[in-house]
Design a protein around this motif. Structure first.
Motif, mmCIF file in Angstrom:
data_model
loop_
_atom_site.group_PDB
_atom_site.id
_atom_site.type_symbol
_atom_site.label_atom_id
_atom_site.label_comp_id
_atom_site.label_asym_id
_atom_site.label_seq_id
_atom_site.Cartn_x
_atom_site.Cartn_y
_atom_site.Cartn_z
ATOM 1 N N GLU A 7 55.614 90.495 69.550
ATOM 2 C CA GLU A 7 55.745 91.526 70.389
ATOM 3 C C GLU A 7 56.863 92.240 69.927
ATOM 4 O O GLU A 7 57.953 91.920 69.211
ATOM 5 N N HIS A 8 56.528 93.650 69.914
ATOM 6 C CA HIS A 8 57.353 94.445 69.109
ATOM 7 C C HIS A 8 57.565 95.930 69.948
ATOM 8 O O HIS A 8 56.593 96.293 70.493
ATOM 9 N N ARG A 50 49.128 91.750 68.616
ATOM 10 C CA ARG A 50 50.350 92.623 68.767
ATOM 11 C C ARG A 50 50.469 93.131 70.384
ATOM 12 O O ARG A 50 49.333 93.786 70.458
ATOM 13 N N ASN A 51 51.451 92.732 70.755
ATOM 14 C CA ASN A 51 51.731 93.338 72.177
ATOM 15 C C ASN A 51 50.589 93.028 73.114
ATOM 16 O O ASN A 51 50.178 93.928 73.743
ATOM 17 N N LYS A 75 53.827 99.363 80.875
ATOM 18 C CA LYS A 75 54.883 98.427 80.444
ATOM 19 C C LYS A 75 55.581 97.686 81.396
ATOM 20 O O LYS A 75 56.529 96.983 80.930
ATOM 21 N N TYR A 89 57.824 94.995 79.107
ATOM 22 C CA TYR A 89 56.958 94.419 77.969
ATOM 23 C C TYR A 89 56.340 95.535 77.295
ATOM 24 O O TYR A 89 55.423 96.294 77.798
ATOM 25 N N PRO A 90 56.419 95.859 75.966
ATOM 26 C CA PRO A 90 57.312 94.970 75.100
ATOM 27 C C PRO A 90 58.817 95.257 75.708
ATOM 28 O O PRO A 90 59.203 96.421 75.988
ATOM 29 N N ARG A 91 59.779 94.235 75.309
ATOM 30 C CA ARG A 91 61.226 94.478 75.712
ATOM 31 C C ARG A 91 61.874 95.486 74.648
ATOM 32 O O ARG A 91 61.467 95.691 73.377
#
Length: 147
Positions: A7-8, A50-51, A75, A89-91
């Motif tokens: 998570e990025h 990823r994510n 998001k 999300y992502p934070r």
């Protein structure tokens, strides 16, 4: 096969200008590359996501659609049980790495930039993930390898 979830943060936030947002996807690409190199050398299959969406206690959350619109708010995810509890999300500032395994079914956080307040070294983290999975496969104690 193990799945590694990264998570990025992936785009600027107008309220927070301190983050260098371009570093997040760059670091995710570097980590993904390192993971594939390490696992290829071990001749072990691995999948990197990823994510992909919320994990852990938030895995049940679904994309938020305001009532009467049908349009997804990017998001934003909501708890389907009450349609009130929401998360982004992502934070903001997130670079979190989770390992998912099927047998035994588990999902464990192995790196958190939000907690560590620093960037990981991709090569070291990739080797740590591989070690974690080897210890888990042998029935060993992985508690020292998780956040």
């Amino acid at each position: 096969m193990a799945t590694i979830v990264i998570e990025h943060m992936d785009e600027p936030n107008a309220d927070h200008t301190k983050h260098r947002v371009e570093k997040y996807p760059e670091m995710a690409r570097r980590l993904e590359s390192s993971i594939h190199e390490v696992f290829q050398a071990l001749d072990k299959p691995v999948r990197v996501l990823r994510n992909p969406g919320p994990t852990g206690v938030f895995a049940r959350y679904v994309p938020f659609r305001p009532p009467g619109t049908g349009t997804v708010v990017p998001k934003v995810f909501v708890n389907p049980a009450n349609n009130k509890d929401r998360i982004l999300y992502p934070r903001l500032g997130a670079f979190e790495v989770v390992v998912r395994v099927a047998e035994p079914a588990m999902e464990l956080l192995v790196f958190s930039k939000l907690e560590a307040k620093r960037w990981p070294c991709p090569d070291v983290l990739a080797k740590r993930v591989a070690s974690f999975l080897e210890v888990l496969a042998s029935g060993g104690d992985v508690s020292a390898l998780v956040v």
